[in-house]
Write an enzyme that holds these catalytic residues in place. Structure first.
Site, PDB file in Angstrom:
ATOM      1  N   GLU A  52       0.763  -1.110  -0.131  1.00  0.00           N
ATOM      2  CA  GLU A  52       0.071   0.090   0.042  1.00  0.00           C
ATOM      3  C   GLU A  52       0.864   1.151   0.084  1.00  0.00           C
ATOM      4  OE1 GLU A  52      -4.072  -0.950   2.494  1.00  0.00           O
ATOM      5  OE2 GLU A  52      -2.056  -1.654   3.371  1.00  0.00           O
TER       6      GLU A  52
ATOM      7  N   ASP B 168      28.768   3.367  16.107  1.00  0.00           N
ATOM      8  CA  ASP B 168      30.120   3.142  15.334  1.00  0.00           C
ATOM      9  C   ASP B 168      29.645   3.592  14.082  1.00  0.00           C
ATOM     10  OD1 ASP B 168      32.628   3.062  14.678  1.00  0.00           O
ATOM     11  OD2 ASP B 168      32.751   0.775  15.104  1.00  0.00           O
TER      12      ASP B 168
ATOM     13  N   GLU C 262      24.350  10.130  14.336  1.00  0.00           N
ATOM     14  CA  GLU C 262      25.360   9.081  13.572  1.00  0.00           C
ATOM     15  C   GLU C 262      24.559   8.497  12.738  1.00  0.00           C
ATOM     16  OE1 GLU C 262      28.268   9.953  15.184  1.00  0.00           O
ATOM     17  OE2 GLU C 262      29.378   8.093  14.725  1.00  0.00           O
TER      18      GLU C 262
ATOM     19  N   CYS D 191      50.064 -28.829  -6.055  1.00  0.00           N
ATOM     20  CA  CYS D 191      50.513 -29.671  -6.880  1.00  0.00           C
ATOM     21  C   CYS D 191      51.995 -30.249  -6.718  1.00  0.00           C
ATOM     22  CB  CYS D 191      50.840 -28.506  -8.133  1.00  0.00           C
ATOM     23  SG  CYS D 191      52.089 -27.409  -7.949  1.00  0.00           S
TER      24      CYS D 191
ATOM     25  N   CYS E 146      54.520 -20.705  -5.388  1.00  0.00           N
ATOM     26  CA  CYS E 146      54.509 -21.868  -6.312  1.00  0.00           C
ATOM     27  C   CYS E 146      55.023 -21.524  -7.414  1.00  0.00           C
ATOM     28  CB  CYS E 146      53.169 -22.709  -6.146  1.00  0.00           C
ATOM     29  SG  CYS E 146      53.001 -24.092  -7.439  1.00  0.00           S
TER      30      CYS E 146
ATOM     31  N   CYS F 147      49.918 -25.944 -12.002  1.00  0.00           N
ATOM     32  CA  CYS F 147      49.196 -26.021 -10.562  1.00  0.00           C
ATOM     33  C   CYS F 147      47.881 -25.610 -10.642  1.00  0.00           C
ATOM     34  CB  CYS F 147      50.192 -25.015  -9.783  1.00  0.00           C
ATOM     35  SG  CYS F 147      49.374 -24.671  -8.132  1.00  0.00           S
TER      36      CYS F 147
HETATM   37  S1  IVH Z   1      28.141  13.443  21.414  1.00  0.00           S
HETATM   38  C1  IVH Z   1      30.101  17.549  21.673  1.00  0.00           C
HETATM   39  N1  IVH Z   1      26.949  11.003  21.523  1.00  0.00           N
HETATM   40  O1  IVH Z   1      31.610   9.894  18.543  1.00  0.00           O
HETATM   41  C2  IVH Z   1      29.428  16.164  21.453  1.00  0.00           C
HETATM   42  N2  IVH Z   1      28.728  11.338  19.850  1.00  0.00           N
HETATM   43  O2  IVH Z   1      34.416  10.272  19.457  1.00  0.00           O
HETATM   44  C3  IVH Z   1      29.673  15.590  20.351  1.00  0.00           C
HETATM   45  N3  IVH Z   1      29.235   9.265  18.606  1.00  0.00           N
HETATM   46  O3  IVH Z   1      32.277  12.568  16.466  1.00  0.00           O
HETATM   47  C4  IVH Z   1      29.328  14.102  20.267  1.00  0.00           C
HETATM   48  N4  IVH Z   1      27.835   8.171  19.325  1.00  0.00           N
HETATM   49  O4  IVH Z   1      30.668  10.779  15.925  1.00  0.00           O
HETATM   50  C5  IVH Z   1      27.869  11.886  20.948  1.00  0.00           C
HETATM   51  N5  IVH Z   1      25.719   9.052  21.492  1.00  0.00           N
HETATM   52  C6  IVH Z   1      26.727   9.743  21.053  1.00  0.00           C
HETATM   53  C7  IVH Z   1      27.626   9.210  19.995  1.00  0.00           C
HETATM   54  C8  IVH Z   1      28.624  10.022  19.557  1.00  0.00           C
HETATM   55  C9  IVH Z   1      28.557   8.050  18.702  1.00  0.00           C
HETATM   56  C10 IVH Z   1      30.541   9.621  17.959  1.00  0.00           C
HETATM   57  C11 IVH Z   1      30.409  10.906  17.232  1.00  0.00           C
HETATM   58  C12 IVH Z   1      31.733  11.942  17.626  1.00  0.00           C
HETATM   59  C13 IVH Z   1      32.389  10.706  18.142  1.00  0.00           C
HETATM   60  C14 IVH Z   1      33.481  11.403  19.232  1.00  0.00           C
END
Ligand code: IVH
Length: 721
Positions: free
Chosen positions: A36, A142, A198, A444, A459, A465
């Site tokens: 949908e 990450d 992120e 081989c 090799c 081979c």
């Molecule tokens: S706060 C001034 N919160 O980690 C505050 N950063 O090592 C800025 N990151 O550049 C960041 N999870 O890309 C914040 N829950 C989170 C995060 C986070 C991942 C990353 C972010 C930052 C890096 C710093």
């Protein structure tokens, strides 16, 4: 439908689609089926096609991408995008907490002062509400950070972190990320604000896309080692590679996701960070459910310990925890150093390590003959996956770790797909003998060689081979050689294993009857751990045979390159083909005769000479001749004019030309006996100069008194022909 009606319908569809998108991607609570949803989207797209003037930059149709960005604009950040300080253990966290308290003039948190942790339950708690510091603990996603600007509730711009002060404008690509709202939900959002978060890729998406990519590469004939090299190493790399794509339609095909975690508003209406997260969530942003207010170091540790274990059950990767002072006034009071905020810090998880038994060291032979040792492990759970193998790279690595079969080893998974062996528990060692590296090829039996200064063993039996034979045939069918489409590496390997082909010339004896229904195993595993099977059906058989037939028209020089003679790359093949005209003359040429050809030195000449003295070569050429492939140069009317009028003259080409491309000019020089050289020196005869050439080159040439000629001058030189 009148335009007015269309406009109303577009508005209605936009609003409905945004709402369903929100329910699906943010609330995880869809109220209509995918079908949908697609119908509504199609209707919107059809209307937008008919009435292009009604297309809004933030229309839900932008989610499927299509916009191309040739080069991303660099834009400054209104607020610098800082990173965070890192901590790796409790002491460092305690130091952070102490710095925060000192900065705020607050007494130490007695519930967990260093060295007194055991006392914490008996010790009187400080009244945190009035005196303490409240922290918000969040997951550290990450991925890659992104800054989004919203104006009047609509996404205006998305910028990557870049160097922290300016980043790339990736708005078009970011619009394909479904969890990032293009229009906000109703709410009291400020008319302009920035939100940071992120962008990441879910593990499952990463596995699926990488697996698809691997299959594609396998079909092209790359071996497993080469494939691993090319694959994205982890979801973060994949996400970052995706966001840099120029065509946003490609971004849309690789689903990304995003969590938002920080608001920047000029007149901040909120008291604290947690409040702002809740508001952002109400406005329609995807905010993690796992942020938690922690009122003591102990609570922070609990949060960390919980997520250190639990992270493997998340659908995305986190590499730690971020701890932020909750109260905005306190944040302001603490401020920033040049690079990082004083009110926040990250705690990084250690790479998970497990121990297991190294059952056996086996060896893989690549298509070029290089040997890679592989550690076969007793299967063990690590970071959410079962690990059975680890790469050992080469003999040095085994020696460095003094690895022995039967050893208890430590296995670690960093940010890479393939786990690493980081050490041995020698206390558990039973095997008294150091591991002996193989001396002979496991495929081989030929004695291996190791060139001076190289880490890898090889090799040398390139003609006998099995993986190397298959490698040669794959080279033969490659795009730059015979370009036999529809016949991938897996199929070649299967045909070889079935005894249907032993060298490239055997491809031409394949018939429909030999191929149809042929079944062979693919080198990757199905879910049950068994090798996948493939059987050749009507259509693939037809395609293979047509591809082979068409390859008979491929020019001699490409066939020569396809033979895979050592040291004969594309350019050398072209020169030899042109100089000798056909394969028979070339096969009879002496080393000296070959060395008369421009750029053919003794090493290449000897390699070609030896190739034609190998007894198997004559056999292959006879078969190729029977198949009527191109074994000689065809006189081509369209070929560039030929003469030796430029004999003994050297040229440097520089700049842009009006009539010819630089490659054409190079071709003209070569075809008329001249030589192209790369740099200006005393011995140079001419500098062929076009527009926009560098001033330094011009100066160098005139300093050395080298004639500088134009495209027209050059043409005149040829006309004297
Ligand atoms: S706060 C001034 N919160 O980690 C505050 N950063 O090592 C800025 N990151 O550049 C960041 N999870 O890309 C914040 N829950 C989170 C995060 C986070 C991942 C990353 C972010 C930052 C890096 C710093």
């Amino acid at each position: 439908m009148t335009e007015q009606e269309a406009k109303e319908r577009v508005q209605k569809l936009t609003q409905e689609l945004n709402e369903h998108n929100y329910k699906y991607y943010i609330l995880s609570h869809p109220t209509i089926s995918d079908y949908e949803f697609d119908q509504l989207l199609k209707e919107l797209e059809a209307l937008e096609k008919e009435y292009p003037q009604l297309v809004d930059v933030n229309s839900p149709s932008q989610r499927v991408g299509g916009g191309i960005t040739k080069k991303f604009n660099t834009v400054p950040h209104r607020y610098p995008m800082l990173s965070l300080g890192n901590t790796y253990n409790r002491e460092e966290l305690e130091e952070f907490d102490a710095r925060v308290r000192k900065g705020l003039g607050i007494a130490a948190n007695i519930s967990a002062t260093a060295g007194q942790a055991q006392l914490s339950f008996e010790a009187p708690q400080v009244d945190i509400q009035s005196e303490g510091v409240e922290y918000v603990c969040e997951l550290k996603f990450d991925g890659l950070s992104i800054s989004l600007t919203y104006e009047n509730g609509e996404l205006q711009r998305a910028v990557t972190r870049g160097d922290g002060t300016q980043g790339d404008d990736v708005t078009t690509n970011v619009k394909t990320i479904r969890s990032i709202p293009l229009k906000l939900q109703e709410g009291n959002w400020p008319s302009i604000f920035e939100i940071r978060g992120e962008i990441f890729m879910h593990r499952k998406t990463f596995d699926r896309l990488n697996e698809e990519y691997a299959a594609e590469l396998r079909e092209k004939g790359l071996d497993e080692e080469e494939i691993l090299e090319k694959l994205y190493k982890n979801p973060r790399n994949f996400a970052s590679g995706t966001l840099k794509q120029q065509n946003s339609a490609d971004v849309a095909k690789r689903p990304l996701d995003a969590f938002l975690y920080f608001l920047y508003i000029d007149d901040n209406p909120f008291e604290n960070h947690m409040e702002s997260l809740q508001a952002a969530s109400h406005w329609g942003f995807k905010v993690s459910d796992h942020a938690k207010v922690c009122k003591s170091l102990d609570e922070i540790y609990k949060f960390i310990d919980y997520w250190d274990k639990e992270r493997h059950n998340l659908s995305y990767e986190i590499d730690g925890v971020v701890i932020k002072v909750n109260d905005y006034h306190q944040q302001e009071e603490l401020g920033f150093t040049a690079k990082i905020p004083r009110w926040a810090i990250s705690y990084k998880f250690k790479a998970e390590s497990v121990s297991t038994i190294l059952e056996k060291i086996t060896y893989q032979v690549g298509r070029t003959g290089s040997i890679t040792p592989v550690a076969n492990l007793k299967p063990v759970q690590l970071a959410g996956t079962t690990v059975k193998r680890a790469s050992l790279h080469n003999a040095n690595e085994i020696e460095r770790l003094d690895l022995r079969e039967g050893d208890t080893v430590y296995v670690e998974k960093g940010g890479e797909i393939i786990p690493k062996i980081t050490g041995v528990d020698t206390s558990k060692r039973k095997n008294e003998h150091a591991h002996l590296y193989i001396t002979h090829c496991p495929e081989c039996g030929t004695e291996l060689i190791r060139k001076d200064g190289e880490a890898n063993h090889y090799c040398p039996n390139d003609n006998g081979c099995p993986p190397q034979i298959v490698g040669k045939i794959i080279h033969f069918i490659g795009r730059k050689a015979m370009d036999i489409d529809n016949l991938g590496g897996e199929t070649v390997e299967g045909l070889y294993k079935k005894g249907l082909i032993e060298n490239a010339s055997d491809l031409f004896s394949l018939t429909y009857d030999k191929l149809i229904g042929l079944e062979f195993e693919m080198s990757n595993e199905a879910d049950d751990g068994k090798l996948k099977k493939r059987s050749l059906q009507e259509k693939s058989v037809q395609n293979i045979l047509v591809g082979i037939e068409q390859s008979k028209q491929i020019p001699f020089e490409r066939l020569l390159f396809g033979l895979g003679i050592r040291m004969v790359g594309e350019t050398v093949a072209k020169k030899l083909a042109k100089a000798f005209g056909d394969i028979y003359k070339l096969s009879e040429a002496t080393v000296e005769e070959m060395m008369l050809v421009d750029e053919i030195g003794d090493k290449i000449a000897e390699s070609v000479y030896n190739y034609f003295r190998d007894s198997r070569t004559k056999f292959i050429i006879d078969k190729l001749s029977e198949a009527k492939v191109q074994l000689s140069m065809v006189d081509d009317e369209n070929q560039l004019p030929q003469s030796n009028i430029l004999e003994g003259k050297s040229f440097v080409i520089s700049g842009v030309f009006a009539k010819h491309s630089r490659d054409e000019l190079k071709g003209l020089i070569e075809n008329n006996g001249g030589r192209n050289v790369g740099s200006i020196s005393k011995s140079l005869n001419y500098l062929l100069a076009g527009d926009k050439m560098g001033p330094e080159k011009l100066k160098k040439a005139s300093d050395l008194n080298i004639p500088i000629i134009s495209e027209e001058d050059f043409e005149k030189m040829l006309l004297r022909n």
